[in-house]
Write a protein that holds these residues in place. Sequence first.
Motif, PDB file in Angstrom:
ATOM      1  N   GLN A  25       0.829  -1.195   0.000  1.00  0.00           N
ATOM      2  CA  GLN A  25       0.000   0.000   0.000  1.00  0.00           C
ATOM      3  C   GLN A  25       0.869   1.253   0.000  1.00  0.00           C
ATOM      4  O   GLN A  25       0.578   2.220  -0.692  1.00  0.00           O
ATOM      5  CB  GLN A  25      -0.939   0.013   1.205  1.00  0.00           C
ATOM      6  N   PHE A  26       1.913   1.244   0.788  1.00  0.00           N
ATOM      7  CA  PHE A  26       2.790   2.407   0.866  1.00  0.00           C
ATOM      8  C   PHE A  26       3.421   2.694  -0.493  1.00  0.00           C
ATOM      9  O   PHE A  26       3.520   3.860  -0.901  1.00  0.00           O
ATOM     10  CB  PHE A  26       3.880   2.190   1.916  1.00  0.00           C
ATOM     11  N   LYS A  27       3.816   1.669  -1.193  1.00  0.00           N
ATOM     12  CA  LYS A  27       4.433   1.858  -2.507  1.00  0.00           C
ATOM     13  C   LYS A  27       3.456   2.524  -3.470  1.00  0.00           C
ATOM     14  O   LYS A  27       3.819   3.458  -4.187  1.00  0.00           O
ATOM     15  CB  LYS A  27       4.890   0.511  -3.063  1.00  0.00           C
ATOM     16  N   LYS A  28       2.216   2.055  -3.481  1.00  0.00           N
ATOM     17  CA  LYS A  28       1.209   2.651  -4.359  1.00  0.00           C
ATOM     18  C   LYS A  28       0.940   4.101  -3.969  1.00  0.00           C
ATOM     19  O   LYS A  28       0.784   4.969  -4.831  1.00  0.00           O
ATOM     20  CB  LYS A  28      -0.084   1.837  -4.296  1.00  0.00           C
ATOM     21  N   MET A  29       0.870   4.354  -2.662  1.00  0.00           N
ATOM     22  CA  MET A  29       0.617   5.709  -2.196  1.00  0.00           C
ATOM     23  C   MET A  29       1.801   6.622  -2.512  1.00  0.00           C
ATOM     24  O   MET A  29       1.605   7.781  -2.891  1.00  0.00           O
ATOM     25  CB  MET A  29       0.309   5.697  -0.700  1.00  0.00           C
ATOM     26  N   ALA A  30       3.011   6.113  -2.366  1.00  0.00           N
ATOM     27  CA  ALA A  30       4.208   6.909  -2.660  1.00  0.00           C
ATOM     28  C   ALA A  30       4.253   7.301  -4.132  1.00  0.00           C
ATOM     29  O   ALA A  30       4.648   8.431  -4.466  1.00  0.00           O
ATOM     30  CB  ALA A  30       5.467   6.134  -2.273  1.00  0.00           C
ATOM     31  N   GLU A  31       3.847   6.389  -5.008  1.00  0.00           N
ATOM     32  CA  GLU A  31       3.810   6.707  -6.434  1.00  0.00           C
ATOM     33  C   GLU A  31       2.833   7.840  -6.721  1.00  0.00           C
ATOM     34  O   GLU A  31       3.114   8.714  -7.542  1.00  0.00           O
ATOM     35  CB  GLU A  31       3.427   5.469  -7.245  1.00  0.00           C
ATOM     36  N   LEU A  32       1.697   7.833  -6.033  1.00  0.00           N
ATOM     37  CA  LEU A  32       0.729   8.910  -6.221  1.00  0.00           C
ATOM     38  C   LEU A  32       1.237  10.230  -5.648  1.00  0.00           C
ATOM     39  O   LEU A  32       1.029  11.294  -6.235  1.00  0.00           O
ATOM     40  CB  LEU A  32      -0.617   8.535  -5.592  1.00  0.00           C
ATOM     41  N   GLU A  34       4.282  11.216  -5.457  1.00  0.00           N
ATOM     42  CA  GLU A  34       5.300  11.761  -6.356  1.00  0.00           C
ATOM     43  C   GLU A  34       4.672  12.556  -7.497  1.00  0.00           C
ATOM     44  O   GLU A  34       5.307  13.439  -8.063  1.00  0.00           O
ATOM     45  CB  GLU A  34       6.168  10.634  -6.910  1.00  0.00           C
ATOM     46  N   GLN A  35       3.426  12.247  -7.823  1.00  0.00           N
ATOM     47  CA  GLN A  35       2.718  12.948  -8.895  1.00  0.00           C
ATOM     48  C   GLN A  35       1.765  14.009  -8.339  1.00  0.00           C
ATOM     49  O   GLN A  35       0.801  14.395  -8.997  1.00  0.00           O
ATOM     50  CB  GLN A  35       1.893  11.959  -9.713  1.00  0.00           C
ATOM     51  N   LYS A  36       2.013  14.465  -7.129  1.00  0.00           N
ATOM     52  CA  LYS A  36       1.044  15.317  -6.431  1.00  0.00           C
ATOM     53  C   LYS A  36       0.646  16.574  -7.202  1.00  0.00           C
ATOM     54  O   LYS A  36      -0.453  17.084  -7.029  1.00  0.00           O
ATOM     55  CB  LYS A  36       1.555  15.694  -5.052  1.00  0.00           C
ATOM     56  N   ASP A  37       1.495  17.069  -8.071  1.00  0.00           N
ATOM     57  CA  ASP A  37       1.151  18.267  -8.839  1.00  0.00           C
ATOM     58  C   ASP A  37       0.225  17.961 -10.013  1.00  0.00           C
ATOM     59  O   ASP A  37      -0.354  18.876 -10.595  1.00  0.00           O
ATOM     60  CB  ASP A  37       2.421  18.949  -9.350  1.00  0.00           C
ATOM     61  N   HIS A  38       0.106  16.685 -10.371  1.00  0.00           N
ATOM     62  CA  HIS A  38      -0.687  16.301 -11.538  1.00  0.00           C
ATOM     63  C   HIS A  38      -1.725  15.231 -11.210  1.00  0.00           C
ATOM     64  O   HIS A  38      -2.070  14.431 -12.058  1.00  0.00           O
ATOM     65  CB  HIS A  38       0.226  15.784 -12.655  1.00  0.00           C
ATOM     66  N   LEU A  39      -2.241  15.238  -9.987  1.00  0.00           N
ATOM     67  CA  LEU A  39      -3.225  14.236  -9.599  1.00  0.00           C
ATOM     68  C   LEU A  39      -4.585  14.536 -10.227  1.00  0.00           C
ATOM     69  O   LEU A  39      -5.009  15.684 -10.314  1.00  0.00           O
ATOM     70  CB  LEU A  39      -3.391  14.184  -8.083  1.00  0.00           C
ATOM     71  N   THR A  40      -5.240  13.480 -10.630  1.00  0.00           N
ATOM     72  CA  THR A  40      -6.601  13.598 -11.139  1.00  0.00           C
ATOM     73  C   THR A  40      -7.568  13.193 -10.030  1.00  0.00           C
ATOM     74  O   THR A  40      -7.147  12.717  -8.971  1.00  0.00           O
ATOM     75  CB  THR A  40      -6.807  12.683 -12.356  1.00  0.00           C
ATOM     76  N   ALA A  46      -8.333   6.990  -5.574  1.00  0.00           N
ATOM     77  CA  ALA A  46      -7.516   5.791  -5.325  1.00  0.00           C
ATOM     78  C   ALA A  46      -6.729   5.957  -4.030  1.00  0.00           C
ATOM     79  O   ALA A  46      -6.662   5.037  -3.210  1.00  0.00           O
ATOM     80  CB  ALA A  46      -6.575   5.531  -6.489  1.00  0.00           C
ATOM     81  N   PHE A  47      -6.140   7.122  -3.823  1.00  0.00           N
ATOM     82  CA  PHE A  47      -5.371   7.393  -2.611  1.00  0.00           C
ATOM     83  C   PHE A  47      -6.266   7.285  -1.382  1.00  0.00           C
ATOM     84  O   PHE A  47      -5.902   6.650  -0.387  1.00  0.00           O
ATOM     85  CB  PHE A  47      -4.747   8.790  -2.711  1.00  0.00           C
ATOM     86  N   ASN A  48      -7.442   7.892  -1.445  1.00  0.00           N
ATOM     87  CA  ASN A  48      -8.393   7.804  -0.330  1.00  0.00           C
ATOM     88  C   ASN A  48      -8.845   6.368  -0.105  1.00  0.00           C
ATOM     89  O   ASN A  48      -9.074   5.946   1.030  1.00  0.00           O
ATOM     90  CB  ASN A  48      -9.590   8.716  -0.572  1.00  0.00           C
ATOM     91  N   GLY A  49      -8.969   5.607  -1.181  1.00  0.00           N
ATOM     92  CA  GLY A  49      -9.323   4.195  -1.056  1.00  0.00           C
ATOM     93  C   GLY A  49      -8.251   3.397  -0.339  1.00  0.00           C
ATOM     94  O   GLY A  49      -8.554   2.511   0.465  1.00  0.00           O
TER      95      GLY A  49
END
Length: 82
Positions: A25-32, A34-40, A46-49
Motif C-alpha cells: 500500500q505504501f508503494k502505491k501511495m508513494a507513487e501517487l 510523487e505525482q502530487k502536482d498532476h493528480l486527477t 484511489a489514494f483515499n481508497g
Amino acid sequence: MPVFRGKDTQYRDYATLYVIWSANQFKKMAELIEQKDHLTKVDADAFNGYIAAYNKQNSKLLEAYNRAGNTFQATYIPVFND
C-alpha cells in the motif's frame, strides 16, 4: 533462534503479513504522492481508497497481532511469583 521456528509461527506470520501489506500500500501511495502536482480525481479517489482499506484492515490485523504476541509471551516468558 531455533525456539522461534516451527510450531510458533502465528506471531511471525502476522508480523510478516503486516509488513507486506503495508509495503504494498505504501508503494502505491508513494507513487501517487510523487505525482502530487498532476493528480486527477481518479488518483485522489484511489489514494483515499488506500487509506480507507488500511484503516479497515489495520484494526483487525493489529488485534490479531497483539493476541498472537500475548500468546507468544505467555508461552516463552516465565512468570515469577515472589
